[in-house]
Design a protein around this motif. Structure first.
Motif, PDB file in Angstrom:
ATOM      1  N   PHE A 439     -16.265  60.319  82.126  1.00 42.09           N
ATOM      2  CA  PHE A 439     -16.058  61.378  83.116  1.00 42.09           C
ATOM      3  C   PHE A 439     -15.140  62.458  82.538  1.00 42.09           C
ATOM      4  CE2 PHE A 439     -17.245  57.723  85.647  1.00 42.09           C
ATOM      5  CZ  PHE A 439     -18.031  58.262  86.653  1.00 42.09           C
ATOM      6  N   ARG A 440     -15.236  63.651  83.087  1.00 42.83           N
ATOM      7  CA  ARG A 440     -14.318  64.724  82.698  1.00 42.83           C
ATOM      8  C   ARG A 440     -13.974  65.556  83.929  1.00 42.83           C
ATOM      9  NH1 ARG A 440     -16.541  69.752  82.625  1.00 42.83           N
ATOM     10  NH2 ARG A 440     -18.794  70.005  82.262  1.00 42.83           N
ATOM     11  N   ALA A 441     -12.945  66.357  83.808  1.00 43.60           N
ATOM     12  CA  ALA A 441     -12.548  67.263  84.889  1.00 43.60           C
ATOM     13  C   ALA A 441     -13.411  68.520  84.833  1.00 43.60           C
ATOM     14  CB  ALA A 441     -11.074  67.618  84.754  1.00 43.60           C
ATOM     15  N   ALA A 442     -13.559  69.180  85.967  1.00 47.82           N
ATOM     16  CA  ALA A 442     -14.312  70.432  86.028  1.00 47.82           C
ATOM     17  C   ALA A 442     -13.472  71.578  85.473  1.00 47.82           C
ATOM     18  CB  ALA A 442     -14.717  70.725  87.464  1.00 47.82           C
ATOM     19  N   THR A 443     -14.132  72.520  84.790  1.00 49.87           N
ATOM     20  CA  THR A 443     -13.446  73.733  84.336  1.00 49.87           C
ATOM     21  C   THR A 443     -13.231  74.644  85.542  1.00 49.87           C
ATOM     22  OG1 THR A 443     -15.506  74.926  83.908  1.00 49.87           O
ATOM     23  CG2 THR A 443     -14.640  73.543  82.118  1.00 49.87           C
ATOM     24  N   GLU A 444     -12.493  75.719  85.348  1.00 50.20           N
ATOM     25  CA  GLU A 444     -12.250  76.661  86.451  1.00 50.20           C
ATOM     26  C   GLU A 444     -13.557  77.250  86.956  1.00 50.20           C
ATOM     27  OE1 GLU A 444      -9.489  77.290  88.240  1.00 50.20           O
ATOM     28  OE2 GLU A 444      -8.736  75.589  87.084  1.00 50.20           O
ATOM     29  N   LYS A 445     -14.416  77.617  86.040  1.00 46.99           N
ATOM     30  CA  LYS A 445     -15.719  78.178  86.438  1.00 46.99           C
ATOM     31  C   LYS A 445     -16.527  77.146  87.217  1.00 46.99           C
ATOM     32  CE  LYS A 445     -19.958  80.115  84.432  1.00 46.99           C
ATOM     33  NZ  LYS A 445     -20.650  80.530  83.180  1.00 46.99           N
ATOM     34  N   GLU A 451     -17.106  74.134  94.629  1.00 45.69           N
ATOM     35  CA  GLU A 451     -16.633  74.473  95.982  1.00 45.69           C
ATOM     36  C   GLU A 451     -17.705  75.219  96.757  1.00 45.69           C
ATOM     37  OE1 GLU A 451     -13.100  76.571  94.999  1.00 45.69           O
ATOM     38  OE2 GLU A 451     -11.858  74.750  94.901  1.00 45.69           O
ATOM     39  N   ASP A 452     -18.440  76.093  96.061  1.00 46.80           N
ATOM     40  CA  ASP A 452     -19.546  76.814  96.696  1.00 46.80           C
ATOM     41  C   ASP A 452     -20.639  75.837  97.119  1.00 46.80           C
ATOM     42  OD1 ASP A 452     -21.383  78.662  97.562  1.00 46.80           O
ATOM     43  OD2 ASP A 452     -21.677  79.640  95.615  1.00 46.80           O
ATOM     44  N   LEU A 453     -20.957  74.890  96.253  1.00 42.26           N
ATOM     45  CA  LEU A 453     -22.007  73.917  96.577  1.00 42.26           C
ATOM     46  C   LEU A 453     -21.588  73.034  97.742  1.00 42.26           C
ATOM     47  CD1 LEU A 453     -24.788  72.880  95.754  1.00 42.26           C
ATOM     48  CD2 LEU A 453     -23.685  71.296  94.161  1.00 42.26           C
ATOM     49  N   ILE A 454     -20.317  72.670  97.800  1.00 42.69           N
ATOM     50  CA  ILE A 454     -19.827  71.872  98.931  1.00 42.69           C
ATOM     51  C   ILE A 454     -20.037  72.632 100.232  1.00 42.69           C
ATOM     52  CG2 ILE A 454     -17.738  70.957 100.030  1.00 42.69           C
ATOM     53  CD1 ILE A 454     -16.745  70.273  97.168  1.00 42.69           C
ATOM     54  N   ARG A 455     -19.697  73.935 100.239  1.00 45.07           N
ATOM     55  CA  ARG A 455     -19.877  74.746 101.457  1.00 45.07           C
ATOM     56  C   ARG A 455     -21.342  74.789 101.867  1.00 45.07           C
ATOM     57  NH1 ARG A 455     -15.849  77.918  98.879  1.00 45.07           N
ATOM     58  NH2 ARG A 455     -17.437  79.233  97.888  1.00 45.07           N
ATOM     59  N   ALA A 476     -29.379  77.963  93.273  1.00 42.74           N
ATOM     60  CA  ALA A 476     -28.767  79.224  93.697  1.00 42.74           C
ATOM     61  C   ALA A 476     -27.298  79.293  93.272  1.00 42.74           C
ATOM     62  CB  ALA A 476     -28.898  79.387  95.206  1.00 42.74           C
ATOM     63  N   VAL A 477     -26.585  78.193  93.418  1.00 46.09           N
ATOM     64  CA  VAL A 477     -25.170  78.170  93.031  1.00 46.09           C
ATOM     65  C   VAL A 477     -25.038  78.392  91.524  1.00 46.09           C
ATOM     66  CG1 VAL A 477     -23.118  76.712  92.823  1.00 46.09           C
ATOM     67  CG2 VAL A 477     -24.434  76.736  94.961  1.00 46.09           C
ATOM     68  N   GLY A 478     -25.867  77.708  90.748  1.00 48.79           N
ATOM     69  CA  GLY A 478     -25.798  77.852  89.299  1.00 48.79           C
ATOM     70  C   GLY A 478     -26.041  79.283  88.847  1.00 48.79           C
ATOM     71  N   LYS A 479     -27.018  79.936  89.473  1.00 49.36           N
ATOM     72  CA  LYS A 479     -27.332  81.318  89.096  1.00 49.36           C
ATOM     73  C   LYS A 479     -26.219  82.279  89.520  1.00 49.36           C
ATOM     74  CE  LYS A 479     -32.350  80.640  89.248  1.00 49.36           C
ATOM     75  NZ  LYS A 479     -33.617  80.928  89.988  1.00 49.36           N
ATOM     76  N   ILE A 512     -31.357  61.459  98.912  1.00 46.24           N
ATOM     77  CA  ILE A 512     -31.305  60.011  99.112  1.00 46.24           C
ATOM     78  C   ILE A 512     -29.881  59.566  99.470  1.00 46.24           C
ATOM     79  CG2 ILE A 512     -31.685  57.762  98.019  1.00 46.24           C
ATOM     80  CD1 ILE A 512     -33.682  59.201  96.150  1.00 46.24           C
ATOM     81  N   PHE A 513     -28.918  60.070  98.741  1.00 49.10           N
ATOM     82  CA  PHE A 513     -27.519  59.670  98.958  1.00 49.10           C
ATOM     83  C   PHE A 513     -26.979  60.257 100.262  1.00 49.10           C
ATOM     84  CE2 PHE A 513     -22.908  59.884  97.439  1.00 49.10           C
ATOM     85  CZ  PHE A 513     -22.706  58.521  97.609  1.00 49.10           C
ATOM     86  N   GLY A 514     -27.518  61.414 100.671  1.00 51.30           N
ATOM     87  CA  GLY A 514     -27.053  62.126 101.874  1.00 51.30           C
ATOM     88  C   GLY A 514     -26.229  63.339 101.470  1.00 51.30           C
ATOM     89  N   VAL A 515     -26.489  64.475 102.120  1.00 51.90           N
ATOM     90  CA  VAL A 515     -25.755  65.687 101.719  1.00 51.90           C
ATOM     91  C   VAL A 515     -24.266  65.581 102.053  1.00 51.90           C
ATOM     92  CG1 VAL A 515     -27.692  67.295 101.716  1.00 51.90           C
ATOM     93  CG2 VAL A 515     -26.501  66.821 103.865  1.00 51.90           C
ATOM     94  N   ARG A 516     -23.924  64.910 103.156  1.00 46.86           N
ATOM     95  CA  ARG A 516     -22.501  64.754 103.481  1.00 46.86           C
ATOM     96  C   ARG A 516     -21.818  63.841 102.461  1.00 46.86           C
ATOM     97  NH1 ARG A 516     -24.011  68.362 105.838  1.00 46.86           N
ATOM     98  NH2 ARG A 516     -23.980  68.788 108.077  1.00 46.86           N
ATOM     99  N   GLU A 517     -22.502  62.757 102.097  1.00 48.23           N
ATOM    100  CA  GLU A 517     -21.956  61.843 101.101  1.00 48.23           C
ATOM    101  C   GLU A 517     -21.843  62.540  99.733  1.00 48.23           C
ATOM    102  OE1 GLU A 517     -23.753  59.360 104.312  1.00 48.23           O
ATOM    103  OE2 GLU A 517     -24.327  61.172 103.225  1.00 48.23           O
ATOM    104  N   THR A 518     -22.818  63.413  99.420  1.00 48.92           N
ATOM    105  CA  THR A 518     -22.764  64.139  98.150  1.00 48.92           C
ATOM    106  C   THR A 518     -21.621  65.150  98.158  1.00 48.92           C
ATOM    107  OG1 THR A 518     -25.170  63.898  97.951  1.00 48.92           O
ATOM    108  CG2 THR A 518     -24.108  65.478  96.486  1.00 48.92           C
ATOM    109  N   SER A 519     -21.386  65.790  99.301  1.00 48.69           N
ATOM    110  CA  SER A 519     -20.231  66.694  99.421  1.00 48.69           C
ATOM    111  C   SER A 519     -18.933  65.931  99.155  1.00 48.69           C
ATOM    112  CB  SER A 519     -20.180  67.321 100.822  1.00 48.69           C
ATOM    113  OG  SER A 519     -21.216  68.259 100.999  1.00 48.69           O
ATOM    114  N   ALA A 520     -18.837  64.730  99.726  1.00 46.83           N
ATOM    115  CA  ALA A 520     -17.638  63.919  99.521  1.00 46.83           C
ATOM    116  C   ALA A 520     -17.492  63.549  98.043  1.00 46.83           C
ATOM    117  CB  ALA A 520     -17.707  62.656 100.378  1.00 46.83           C
ATOM    118  N   LEU A 521     -18.616  63.263  97.382  1.00 39.49           N
ATOM    119  CA  LEU A 521     -18.588  62.942  95.957  1.00 39.49           C
ATOM    120  C   LEU A 521     -18.119  64.147  95.137  1.00 39.49           C
ATOM    121  CD1 LEU A 521     -19.307  60.757  93.805  1.00 39.49           C
ATOM    122  CD2 LEU A 521     -21.589  61.798  93.690  1.00 39.49           C
TER     123      LEU A 521
END
Length: 534
Positions: A439-445, A451-455, A476-479, A512-521
């Protein structure tokens, strides 16, 4: 019968390009020259080591050719598939991957059916290995006849051809001697007598031959000249002449072999003709390699065993891997399993949308003898492993809790293949994926994009199961956050959330995992919790 009017399926088969049809058409042409009531397909197996996938693949591929032949001929001609075990061969070397090494070393040069079973469960070492092979072939549902070399020699089934070889000894020697080194030529004989005193298979010169009595004379291990019949299991034939003996005695029409046996096929074919037989059709396939690019060997125990593959994936996936490009060398180790499983599933899905001609070119038509299953699983092997990773699931039941939300009508009863797949995925994930996660930490970008994808996920309906709609949000978020190329965005998601560099479609995983569960992840990934847990 070959001149009978063809059905629509036969007509399509004559134009099919898949390699089993190419091979089967060779057998059809053979029959036009020499008609017979029953066509014999054969595969050979040397039980001097534990069976491996290279052994199984010959039966699988030959079965595919046999089925293609049946379709080409309208199933009007009888066929037999013989799985032949060369279990009367002498035990020349102790494989390093076996128990009881010292005990085995004491039984070198005995016929394999006379070597004690190092596992202590069968009549002999050969019986143990034969049983392991048959267990798998039976489990996969192959239609075949098992045949033992020991039984064929001792029953007298080979007697007539053995006497012919004795009569044409000089012709056989004229074929073999130019292929041997000077030292080997000095002592070579196609007949390997079995010592009446020690029971060992002896590689010694033939001192005399008596065709009227059907015997050879040789010097036994104690120096005494000994005469034995060539019939009734008193001798074993050397490898290349033995192959020719088998083809001639059994009337074999088709047998494929590995690329390393090209010379053996050529010499055995010459001997077969000298014995009055007609060498079989076939081709030389490329060998399987281990992860280091080395040939898989029974004695080394490298590569995968049958049992190892079946611990982590269904047998259909193994048959799929074996089907593809038989004349191309392929590595066979644990890393190839997930891709093979998911490609098998994709070919099953494609089959339902294809016309009859297209289906004949689909691997699953050949794997399942023209009758592949439908709707085996709505979820890929790779997605199941990601689901296990994200949910920390340890049991099939835990994975099914997510699957039921994604596919409410699915259950272990309605989707038995998927149920088995969950077990395979858990085992593979825990043994091979989980220990290698980084695993690694996310960069600033990446953090801003997360955070956008969570919203966006939080704004979607909690019960959404439309993987494509979710995937569109991820795109859309990636672009919008300037990831170029876009695969760098998905790479970031997988490295931060799963500790791997790539994976299946993220949108379907979230469905499959659930969008709320994926947001939490995603939030856990941003907070560094996944990195700390690793």
């Amino acid at each position: 019968m070959l001149d009978s009017p063809m059905s629509d399926l036969q007509t399509l088969c004559t134009a099919a390009k898949a390699w089993p049809f190419e091979q089967a058409r060779m057998v059809v042409e053979r029959l036009k020259k020499a008609p017979k009531d029953t066509v014999i397909f054969e595969t050979g197996y040397g039980p001097s080591g534990l069976p491996h996938i290279g052994t199984f693949q010959e039966v699988a591929r030959t079965t595919m050719v046999r089925h293609a032949f049946r379709c080409l001929t309208g199933d009007q001609i009888k066929t037999r598939l013989i799985a032949f075990s060369d279990d009367m061969d002498g035990f020349r070397k102790v494989p390093s991957n076996l128990p009881n090494q010292e005990m085995l070393a004491e039984h070198l040069h005995l016929p394999l059916t006379k070597v004690p079973d190092p596992f202590g469960c069968c009549e002999s070492f050969a019986h143990h290995n034969n049983a392991k092979l048959r267990e798998f072939l039976d489990g996969f549902g192959f239609e075949y006849e098992f045949m033992s070399s020991t039984e064929q020699y001792k029953s007298g089934a080979f007697d007539q051809t053995l006497l012919t070889m004795l009569d044409r000894y000089d012709q056989v020697m004229a074929i073999m001697l130019p292929t041997l080194g000077e030292e080997r030529r000095a002592t070579y004989s196609p007949f390997l007598p079995i010592s009446p005193k020690t029971g060992r298979v002896l590689q010694v010169p033939t001192l005399a031959r008596n065709f009227e009595r059907g015997t050879i004379t040789f010097e036994d291990e104690d120096g005494a000249k000994t005469e034995v019949p060539v019939t009734g299991g008193h001798v074993k034939i050397q490898w290349k002449p033995d192959w020719a003996l088998r083809w001639t005695a059994l009337g074999v029409d088709y047998e494929m072999a590995g690329k390393d046996l090209i010379d053996s096929v050529q010499q055995s074919s010459k001997i077969c003709r000298a014995l009055g037989g007609n060498p079989p059709e076939g081709f030389n396939y490329e060998l399987f390699l281990d992860e280091h690019g080395q040939k898989i060997s029974k004695s080394k125990g490298n590569g995968l065993t049958i049992d190892e593959w079946l611990t982590y994936a269904p047998p259909e996936s193994l048959a799929y891997y074996i089907y593809g490009k038989p004349k191309t060398a392929k590595k066979l180790y644990f890393d190839v399993i997930p891709k093979a499983v998911d490609e098998y599933i994709s070919f099953i899905d494609a089959y339902q949308k294809q016309n009859e001609a297209e289906r004949l070119e689909n691997a699953v038509w050949h794997i399942h003898s023209g009758n592949p299953p439908s709707n085996v699983t709505p979820i890929s092997f790779a997605l199941l492993m990601n689901l296990a990773s994200a949910s920390n699931a340890e049991t099939k039941e835990q994975l099914w809790a997510f699957i039921r939300k994604y596919a409410p009508g699915a259950s272990p009863e309605t989707h038995p293949f998927l149920d088995k797949l969950t077990g395979y995925a858990l085992r593979y994930f825990n043994d091979f994926v989980k220990p290698t996660k980084v695993f690694r930490a996310a960069t600033e970008k990446e953090r801003a994009a997360f955070e956008d994808l969570i919203r966006r996920f939080d704004a979607l309906p909690a019960d959404i199961t439309d993987g494509e709609a979710i995937q569109n949000e991820v795109y859309a978020v990636g672009k919008e956050h300037g990831f170029e190329p876009l695969r760098d965005w998905f790479k970031a998601l997988y490295e931060v959330l799963f500790g791997v560099e790539s994976g299946p479609r993220f949108g379907q995983f979230a469905a499959i995992f659930g969008v709320r569960e994926t947001s939490a992840l995603l939030r856990k990934g941003l907070a560094g919790e996944l990195l700390k847990a690793a």
